[in-house]
Every structure is written in structure tokens, then in C-alpha cells.
Write a protein that holds these residues in place. Structure first.
Motif, PDB file in Angstrom:
ATOM      1  N   ALA A  58       0.305   3.939  -2.697  1.00 22.87           N
ATOM      2  CA  ALA A  58       0.088   5.410  -2.248  1.00 22.87           C
ATOM      3  C   ALA A  58       1.101   6.327  -2.811  1.00 22.87           C
ATOM      4  O   ALA A  58       0.616   7.577  -3.445  1.00 22.87           O
ATOM      5  N   ASP A  59       2.163   6.136  -2.933  1.00 23.45           N
ATOM      6  CA  ASP A  59       3.294   7.033  -3.299  1.00 23.45           C
ATOM      7  C   ASP A  59       3.195   7.045  -4.793  1.00 23.45           C
ATOM      8  O   ASP A  59       3.246   8.054  -5.452  1.00 23.45           O
TER       9      ASP A  59
ATOM     10  N   SER B 211       0.385   9.631  -5.669  1.00 24.33           N
ATOM     11  CA  SER B 211       0.097  10.690  -4.713  1.00 24.33           C
ATOM     12  C   SER B 211      -0.421  11.927  -5.356  1.00 24.33           C
ATOM     13  O   SER B 211      -1.119  12.751  -4.668  1.00 24.33           O
TER      14      SER B 211
ATOM     15  N   TYR C  14      -4.390   9.953  -1.485  1.00 23.49           N
ATOM     16  CA  TYR C  14      -3.831   8.527  -1.725  1.00 23.49           C
ATOM     17  C   TYR C  14      -3.798   7.272  -0.790  1.00 23.49           C
ATOM     18  O   TYR C  14      -3.789   6.224  -1.475  1.00 23.49           O
ATOM     19  N   ASN C  15      -3.869   7.755   0.606  1.00 29.10           N
ATOM     20  CA  ASN C  15      -3.964   6.621   1.404  1.00 29.10           C
ATOM     21  C   ASN C  15      -5.043   5.763   1.348  1.00 29.10           C
ATOM     22  O   ASN C  15      -5.339   4.690   1.156  1.00 29.10           O
ATOM     23  N   GLN C  16      -6.289   6.586   1.258  1.00 29.25           N
ATOM     24  CA  GLN C  16      -7.674   6.209   1.172  1.00 29.25           C
ATOM     25  C   GLN C  16      -7.777   5.351  -0.183  1.00 29.25           C
ATOM     26  O   GLN C  16      -8.280   4.148  -0.237  1.00 29.25           O
ATOM     27  N   LYS C  17      -7.261   6.050  -1.330  1.00 35.53           N
ATOM     28  CA  LYS C  17      -7.360   5.563  -2.705  1.00 35.53           C
ATOM     29  C   LYS C  17      -6.393   4.092  -2.994  1.00 35.53           C
ATOM     30  O   LYS C  17      -7.249   3.447  -3.468  1.00 35.53           O
ATOM     31  N   SER C  18      -5.330   4.218  -2.219  1.00 40.04           N
ATOM     32  CA  SER C  18      -4.688   2.955  -2.530  1.00 40.04           C
ATOM     33  C   SER C  18      -5.345   1.962  -1.702  1.00 40.04           C
ATOM     34  O   SER C  18      -5.258   0.736  -2.436  1.00 40.04           O
ATOM     35  N   ALA C  19      -5.793   2.033  -0.491  1.00 43.40           N
ATOM     36  CA  ALA C  19      -6.513   1.116   0.177  1.00 43.40           C
ATOM     37  C   ALA C  19      -7.479   0.476  -0.453  1.00 43.40           C
ATOM     38  O   ALA C  19      -7.925  -0.663  -0.340  1.00 43.40           O
TER      39      ALA C  19
ATOM     40  N   GLN D  33       0.835  -1.191   0.032  1.00 46.99           N
ATOM     41  CA  GLN D  33       0.038   0.123   0.029  1.00 46.99           C
ATOM     42  C   GLN D  33       0.892   1.179   0.012  1.00 46.99           C
ATOM     43  O   GLN D  33       0.440   2.328  -0.586  1.00 46.99           O
ATOM     44  N   ASP D  34       1.983   1.272   0.780  1.00 44.86           N
ATOM     45  CA  ASP D  34       2.857   2.419   0.981  1.00 44.86           C
ATOM     46  C   ASP D  34       3.474   2.767  -0.625  1.00 44.86           C
ATOM     47  O   ASP D  34       3.423   3.899  -1.028  1.00 44.86           O
TER      48      ASP D  34
END
Length: 270
Positions: free
Chosen positions: A101-102, A105, A110-115, A97-98
């Protein structure tokens, strides 16, 4: 929200689909007449043919942001995860996920969308086997069943589901409702002033011929960017500046005083 780009890419050259011409209506149906005029001003296209899972990812990236911000995120994601021998859904289901997210970005949240993307990729691999299996289901399945299946996915709302049906499935009669369409349809009186997004969709889809819904959606977005903006519609300063002034009820727009309110607030004030 980021500044809007100059052109709605879904309707422009980068948006896929095939340019086509449709016969204008007789003008008796105001919603169809508006769509006809928007098509003459911008484009008339038939849509379909995009990969369904990529379209789903692309639409999630576009949530709460603009094409200007989400397109680079989409391009970076595809470059990193869409290898020649890899299935995109499988690759994203296994993504860290990290790292994802990067990669995305620029799209914001991006944290919500990547999850969300990783979780949906896993569901699609489990339920359809691959991105190709999901694509086949979206294009060949019963459209109502496909829409229900998409809406059952956490993180997929009506606009996202309808975009997948339109741009990947090529389904006629699908008019996705984003913030532009929601605002414009109620301002113009094409839908009730207090209608939610689903109410607007139902009102327009019941009035506009199925083959015109796709380009009506993308052309209305472009019209919202150029003329019927959220904060300063063209008619607020000059009632004659809008090319659709003769078709508009101006709900919540008061050129005489310069006042502008949400159509639902204007409705409640009556």
C-alpha cells in the motif's frame, strides 16, 4: 480525479505496441469513420506483447485515477517486487499489504488496490502456477474463455479484462470502454444514449473492424482529453472547434444555451 496527463500513455511511445497503418473504410459505417479519423489525428498501432499479469496490475492501479498518478505507482511496484530471479505474481502473493500500500500510494485507494493485487496474485499462482503461466493462458487461450476467467476474478471488471486481452493478448476486436469512451460514444451517437459500459462496447465492437479496435480505444481516450472532455467539450463554446463535429450527434450538448447533460439524461428528456 487527478488532472489528466498530456498524453494517453497507452497510445503514446510508452504504451507498447507497434505503429502501423490501416486502410480507411468507405465512410458508410460512422463508427469506423470516427475511428479512422482519430487514427489519422493521433496514432494507428497494433497492441500486444505486454506481460499479462503486469498488465492486470497496471490496470488495477489505474482504476479511478489518471496515468499521472498511477504510472509512478506502477514503476515503484515493479522496482520493489519484480526482481531478476523472482516471479512477480509469487512476489506479490507473499507481499505485506501495508508495504505494498505504501509503495503504490500515489495511485490512490491504495489500501483497497493493494488488497486486490495480493489476492489476485495468490489466485494466479494457485490457478496458473506463476505470472508466466498466466501470460501463456491469456495469449494462447480462447479469448472468450480468457475474458470470462478474468471477469470471475473479484476486482476485475470488463474494462480491466479487455485491457489485458488487448495490451497483453494482442487480441483484435477488443475495444475497452473507460469513462472517456463511454461518454464520447454516447455523445456522438455511436451507441445508445442510455447504454451502459457493456452496451457501448458491444455497439462499437460490432461496427469497427477488429484490427482497428485497439488504436480506436487509445485514440478515443486522447480525443476525450483534448476535445470531448466531461465538463467542457470544445463544441460547447465553438461548434466548429471539434475536428469530429460533422460526425457527432451532440447528444446532451447544447451550444446554443451552453447547457451540458449526460447523454442518458438527454435521452430520458425526449
Amino acid at each position: 480525479m487527478d488532472d489528466e496527463p498530456a498524453e494517453n500513455i497507452s497510445g503514446g511511445e510508452r504504451g507498447g505496441g507497434t505503429f502501423a497503418e490501416s486502410a480507411p473504410g468507405d465512410g458508410a459505417n460512422r463508427a469506423e469513420a470516427v475511428v479512422d479519423r482519430l487514427g489519422e489525428r493521433y496514432w494507428q498501432k497494433t497492441y500486444g506483447g505486454r506481460d499479462a499479469f503486469e498488465c492486470l496490475v497496471r490496470t488495477i492501479l489505474s482504476q479511478n485515477t489518471s496515468d499521472k498518478a498511477s504510472q509512478p505507482a506502477h514503476d515503484a511496484l515493479m522496482e520493489r517486487y519484480d526482481g531478476a530471479d523472482a516471479d512477480l505474481a509469487v512476489a506479490l502473493a507473499d507481499a505485506e499489504q501495508d508495504e505494498l500500500a505504501d509503495t503504490i500510494s500515489s495511485a490512490g485507494l491504495y489500501n483497497q488496490k493493494s488488497a486486490t493485487i495480493i489476492r489476485l496474485a495468490g489466485e494466479i499462482v494457485d490457478d496458473y502456477g506463476s505470472a508466466d503461466g498466466f501470460d501463456e493462458y491469456v495469449k494462447d487461450g480462447d479469448p472468450n474463455g480468457v475474458r470470462d476467467a478474468l471477469l470471475d476474478m473479484k476486482g476485475v471488471g470488463p474494462k480491466t479484462a479487455d485491457c489485458v486481452l488487448l495490451f497483453a493478448g494482442g487480441r483484435d476486436g477488443v475495444f475497452p470502454v473507460d469513462t472517456h469512451v463511454h461518454r464520447i460514444a454516447r455523445r456522438m451517437g455511436l451507441a445508445p444514449a442510455d447504454a451502459d459500459h457493456e452496451g457501448v462496447r458491444e455497439a462499437i465492437e460490432s461496427s469497427v473492424p477488429p484490427e482497428k479496435c485497439g488504436f480506436g480505444h487509445t485514440a478515443m481516450i486522447q480525443f476525450g482529453r483534448e476535445y470531448c472532455t466531461a465538463r467542457k467539450p470544445a463544441c460547447l463554446d465553438d461548434p466548429d472547434a471539434c475536428p469530429l463535429a460533422d460526425r457527432c450527434d451532440q447528444v446532451g450538448v447544447y451550444p446554443e444555451t451552453g447547457e451540458l447533460v449526460d447523454p442518458s439524461d438527454a435521452y430520458e428528456a425526449e
